[in-house]
Design an enzyme around this catalytic site. Structure first.
Site, PDB file in Angstrom:
ATOM      1  N   GLY A  74       0.197  -6.198  -2.811  1.00 48.14           N
ATOM      2  CA  GLY A  74       1.296  -7.152  -2.847  1.00 48.14           C
ATOM      3  C   GLY A  74       1.386  -7.975  -1.574  1.00 48.14           C
ATOM      4  O   GLY A  74       0.667  -7.727  -0.597  1.00 48.14           O
ATOM      5  N   ASN A  76      -0.829   5.912   3.504  1.00 51.73           N
ATOM      6  CA  ASN A  76      -1.159   6.482   2.204  1.00 51.73           C
ATOM      7  C   ASN A  76      -2.486   7.219   2.304  1.00 51.73           C
ATOM      8  O   ASN A  76      -3.492   6.635   2.693  1.00 51.73           O
ATOM      9  CB  ASN A  76      -1.250   5.313   1.195  1.00 51.73           C
ATOM     10  N   GLU A  83       2.543  -9.159   1.896  1.00 51.86           N
ATOM     11  CA  GLU A  83       3.022  -8.403   3.059  1.00 51.86           C
ATOM     12  C   GLU A  83       2.956  -9.267   4.297  1.00 51.86           C
ATOM     13  O   GLU A  83       2.140 -10.191   4.385  1.00 51.86           O
ATOM     14  CB  GLU A  83       2.163  -7.153   3.277  1.00 51.86           C
ATOM     15  N   SER A 131      -5.320   5.456  -0.349  1.00 50.52           N
ATOM     16  CA  SER A 131      -4.993   4.043  -0.532  1.00 50.52           C
ATOM     17  C   SER A 131      -6.179   3.277  -1.114  1.00 50.52           C
ATOM     18  O   SER A 131      -7.299   3.383  -0.618  1.00 50.52           O
ATOM     19  CB  SER A 131      -4.620   3.474   0.840  1.00 50.52           C
ATOM     20  N   SER A 132      -5.942   2.508  -2.184  1.00 50.33           N
ATOM     21  CA  SER A 132      -7.025   1.673  -2.751  1.00 50.33           C
ATOM     22  C   SER A 132      -7.284   0.534  -1.786  1.00 50.33           C
ATOM     23  O   SER A 132      -6.365  -0.198  -1.439  1.00 50.33           O
ATOM     24  CB  SER A 132      -6.610   1.040  -4.073  1.00 50.33           C
ATOM     25  N   THR A 178      -1.563   2.514  -7.964  1.00 52.01           N
ATOM     26  CA  THR A 178      -2.663   3.261  -8.580  1.00 52.01           C
ATOM     27  C   THR A 178      -2.115   4.339  -9.511  1.00 52.01           C
ATOM     28  O   THR A 178      -2.638   4.542 -10.613  1.00 52.01           O
ATOM     29  CB  THR A 178      -3.536   3.893  -7.480  1.00 52.01           C
ATOM     30  N   SER A 181       0.843  -1.187   0.000  1.00 52.22           N
ATOM     31  CA  SER A 181       0.000   0.000   0.000  1.00 52.22           C
ATOM     32  C   SER A 181       0.886   1.247   0.000  1.00 52.22           C
ATOM     33  O   SER A 181       1.839   1.339   0.766  1.00 52.22           O
ATOM     34  CB  SER A 181      -0.870  -0.015   1.251  1.00 52.22           C
ATOM     35  N   GLY A 182       0.592   2.161  -0.910  1.00 49.82           N
ATOM     36  CA  GLY A 182       1.354   3.408  -0.967  1.00 49.82           C
ATOM     37  C   GLY A 182       2.560   3.351  -1.880  1.00 49.82           C
ATOM     38  O   GLY A 182       3.274   4.333  -2.049  1.00 49.82           O
TER      39      GLY A 182
HETATM   40  P1  ADP Z   1      -0.838   2.295  -4.019  1.00 53.13           P
HETATM   41  O1  ADP Z   1      -1.882   2.281  -5.104  1.00 53.13           O
HETATM   42  O2  ADP Z   1       0.278   1.345  -4.296  1.00 53.13           O
HETATM   43  O3  ADP Z   1      -1.397   2.135  -2.644  1.00 53.13           O
HETATM   44  P2  ADP Z   1      -0.542   5.051  -4.822  1.00 53.13           P
HETATM   45  O4  ADP Z   1      -0.412   4.836  -6.279  1.00 53.13           O
HETATM   46  O5  ADP Z   1      -1.864   5.524  -4.307  1.00 53.13           O
HETATM   47  O6  ADP Z   1      -0.152   3.734  -4.012  1.00 53.13           O
HETATM   48  O7  ADP Z   1       0.606   6.049  -4.361  1.00 53.13           O
HETATM   49  C1  ADP Z   1       0.622   6.666  -3.082  1.00 53.13           C
HETATM   50  C2  ADP Z   1       1.069   8.114  -3.205  1.00 53.13           C
HETATM   51  O8  ADP Z   1       2.435   8.173  -3.579  1.00 53.13           O
HETATM   52  C3  ADP Z   1       0.333   8.877  -4.288  1.00 53.13           C
HETATM   53  O9  ADP Z   1      -0.846   9.475  -3.794  1.00 53.13           O
HETATM   54  C4  ADP Z   1       1.362   9.919  -4.692  1.00 53.13           C
HETATM   55  O10 ADP Z   1       1.351  10.983  -3.793  1.00 53.13           O
HETATM   56  C5  ADP Z   1       2.676   9.209  -4.514  1.00 53.13           C
HETATM   57  N1  ADP Z   1       3.173   8.620  -5.783  1.00 53.13           N
HETATM   58  C6  ADP Z   1       3.170   7.320  -6.154  1.00 53.13           C
HETATM   59  N2  ADP Z   1       3.724   7.143  -7.369  1.00 53.13           N
HETATM   60  C7  ADP Z   1       4.056   8.377  -7.810  1.00 53.13           C
HETATM   61  C8  ADP Z   1       4.677   8.891  -9.001  1.00 53.13           C
HETATM   62  N3  ADP Z   1       5.052   8.083 -10.000  1.00 53.13           N
HETATM   63  N4  ADP Z   1       4.887  10.218  -9.074  1.00 53.13           N
HETATM   64  C9  ADP Z   1       4.536  11.046  -8.059  1.00 53.13           C
HETATM   65  N5  ADP Z   1       3.969  10.636  -6.919  1.00 53.13           N
HETATM   66  C10 ADP Z   1       3.733   9.319  -6.775  1.00 53.13           C
END
Ligand code: ADP
Length: 633
Positions: free
Chosen positions: A378, A152, A380, A155-156, A107, A102-103
């Protein structure tokens, strides 16, 4: 160490000394100069920059168009372009498997894939309606399926598989979404420092005064289901709400449907404020009629029927023809559980309804091919690993095996091409034992769990005893040496995990009182009526896309929902494990029919800080998400 000339190479697989430390060193060197993407053999490793790196503009996207992977720097656009060209050249469906904690950035990278494809495979003449719809899919899913966690802000809390569909000319023609395991426990409870799903706050803060009056709404602090602070730094729920409404409209949810959706969201908040007391003989009493009245008004059901179903639901007694329904009194605790089960069920079904509606508008029955993007949590290991974590780790075990088999096949093909004699080491076998232990009939963990849920006397304890009996000799299974009756150890590809089986039987049953279902079935709210209709389960199980490898999903054989049965308590049971396993098998079948691409997202640190790469934190993730395993193979 490698010679300095290898510092910062674009593909870790090119390092002469190839192991954990040199891979980490290489990633660190690159990350220090904002090179967040690096290949490691078949993987694209993406390290979250926690800042805006200017590498996603339309101009940059243009640079990647039609280029070979080795002509341009590693990038999510490079993988997207490669997948798109492979689809066109080989007439083969493609998939992109994006995993990470997560984070970690799953996404964000999923959104970049969609942005890139919409740009290169959209119709000429600028951004059309379909491209807008594709881009707006995510904001809708995020409003209802994302929440602030300690790690996060956005977070999805569900897994998703988005299929971008194409016509014969290679132009994007539609999209479909499938979602997995929404974390519905969040609807009723959140950890300190976390929030409920965004939509609750968006509605409370963003709705007009009149809308609020119509939905009998107050400030976030007034609701029991929104326990903690609603505030997120740098986050504007009012603006987000505006965007959610526009995005919903783009994706086919009209303003009048939206009004029904928001009434349900508001109804859940009122339901959460329903308080019970303990009356004579331990029977639950209603402390405040107003909350039930408000809930009934918003769910558009009869308030007396709802009150009765919450306090005195009827249960089935007897068997066969002698079965009859008898009214029973719940205790305060049982009534609270029943209320919370209803809130979770209504929200989960609402979420599925939204996904379904978007599919109806966006999915094309005659698409020629697709690129599927899988964005799923993933592997964890937490201090306490629950039933949900087993489902996530099991998914990753299967995805890892899928990767192993795919890599093996590619290697085999290359060796045959070069006429090299080689020795057969099938790494997929490793995972198979763990996979069998979890899900193979008749004694896999999930199968035994389902069986325990069928027995009226099944408990977490009897479940544990049966598992231990069947698996105690397996090299993948262990029990703790100390006295911990609710725990077992399971060896996964990424390490050993200690699982805590408290409440698994209850979680798997996921019971909802039959009378509550009956009450909701009479709703005058179109959506509530639909989602508690008999057709709804079967509908949401089916893959909306025509390119699925099967015409009907294994979860809905003969139109009957597998895993749905009735327990002796009168509650309607939907066995979570069975349903999930069927969904996962279906997903694996679809992935198996595609050419896959693997993206691994990595958190640089747990402080959400830019420019800081914590070695051990990154190394652990390289192990958990199979990058080091890939190197070993
Ligand atoms: P996940 O889906 O894996 O939980 P996210 O895609 O929501 O994580 O990413 C968490 C945060 O990290 C986003 O809201 C953003 O602020 C930052 N982040 C992630 N990837 C990028 C990127 N490629 N560029 C800029 N910020 C990013």
């Amino acid at each position: 160490m490698n010679p300095p000339s290898f510092d910062g190479v674009e593909d870790c697989a090119h390092l002469p000394e190839l192991h954990n430390s040199t891979v980490l060193h290489n990633l660190r060197k690159r990350y220090a100069t904002d090179l967040i993407y690096t290949y490691s053999g078949l993987f694209l490793v993406a390290i979250n920059p926690y800042k805006n790196v200017p590498i996603y503009t339309p101009k940059i996207a243009d640079l990647y168009r039609g280029k070979r992977k080795d002509e341009v720097a590693p990038h999510i656009f490079a993988i997207s372009d490669y997948a798109y060209r492979q689809m066109l050249d080989n007439q083969m469906n493609q998939s992109m498997l994006i995993t990470g904690e997560s984070g970690a950035g799953k996404t964000e990278n999923t959104k970049k894939v969609i942005q890139y494809i919409a740009q290169v495979a959209g119709r000429s003449g600028g951004v059309g309606e379909l491209e807008t719809q594709l881009i707006e899919l995510n904001p809708v899913l995020e409003a209802f399926g994302n929440a602030k966690t300690t790690r996060n802000n956005n977070s999805s809390r569900f897994g998703k598989f988005i299929k971008l569909q194409f016509n014969h000319g290679g132009l994007v023609s539609g999209a479909s979404v499938r979602v997995y395991l929404l974390e519905k426990s969040r609807v009723i409870d959140q950890l300190k420092g976390e929030r409920n799903f965004h939509i609750f706050y968006q509605l409370l803060l963003g709705a007009t005064a009149e809308e609020k009056k119509n939905m009998l709404l107050d400030a976030p602090e007034a609701y029991y289901y929104l326990k903690h602070s609603s505030h997120i730094d740098g986050w504007n729920d009012v603006e987000e709400f505006k965007h959610t409404k526009v995005a919903m409209k783009s994706c086919g949810i009209s303003p009048s449907d939206q009004a029904d959706v928001f009434k349900i969201v508001a109804g859940i908040l009122h339901l959460g404020n329903t308080e019970f007391g303990a009356g004579p003989n331990d029977q639950a009493t209603l402390k405040n009629k107003l909350a039930v009245k408000n809930t009934a008004e918003l769910f558009m059901v009869n308030p007396e029927t709802l009150e009765k179903a919450l306090l005195k639901p009827r249960i089935e007694v007897g068997s066969g023809k002698a079965k009859e329904l008898v009214s029973t009194h719940l205790t305060k605790e049982k009534a609270e559980d029943s209320r919370d089960a209803m809130a979770k069920s209504v929200y989960n079904r609402l979420f599925l309804w939204i996904v379904n509606r978007m599919n109806k508008v966006l999915a094309k029955p005659d698409a020629a091919s697709f690129i599927g993007v899988l964005d799923i949590a993933g592997f964890e290991i937490f201090e306490k690993n629950t039933f949900e974590q087993l489902c996530i780790n099991y998914t990753n075990e299967r995805l890892q095996q899928f990767f192993n088999n795919y890599m093996f096949k590619l290697e085999q093909e290359e060796y045959e091409r070069e006429r090299i004699e080689w020795k057969f080491i099938n790494f997929g076998v490793d995972s198979q034992m763990t996979i069998d232990l979890i899900a193979r009939p008749p004694y896999g963990i999930l199968k035994i769990l389902d069986e325990e849920c069928l027995f009226p006397n099944g408990t977490d304890h009897s479940f544990m005893e049966k598992m231990d009996y069947h698996h105690k000799n397996s090299p993948k299974w262990a029990r703790p040496k100390t006295f911990e009756p609710n725990t077992f150890f399971l060896k996964h590809y990424a390490g050993e995990v200690k699982y805590d089986t408290s409440d698994w039987v209850m979680k798997n049953k996921d019971p909802l009182q039959k009378d509550l279902v009956q009450c909701l079935k009479t709703s005058k709210n179109k959506i509530v009526f639909e989602v508690f209709g008999d057709q709804f389960d079967a509908l949401t199980e089916r893959d909306a896309s025509p390119s699925s490898s099967r015409s009907s999903s294994p979860a809905t054989k003969g139109g009957k929902v597998l895993g749905g049965t009735r327990g002796a308590g009168g509650a309607q049971f939907q066995f979570v494990a069975k349903k999930y396993d069927a969904q996962l098998t279906d997903l694996m079948d679809v992935l198996g029919s595609t050419q896959p691409h693997f993206v691994r997202c990595i958190l640089p640190n747990y402080k959400q800080r830019p420019n800081l790469l914590n070695g051990p934190v990154v190394q652990e993730q390289l192990r958990y998400n199979g990058v080091l395993e890939g190197i070993r193979i």
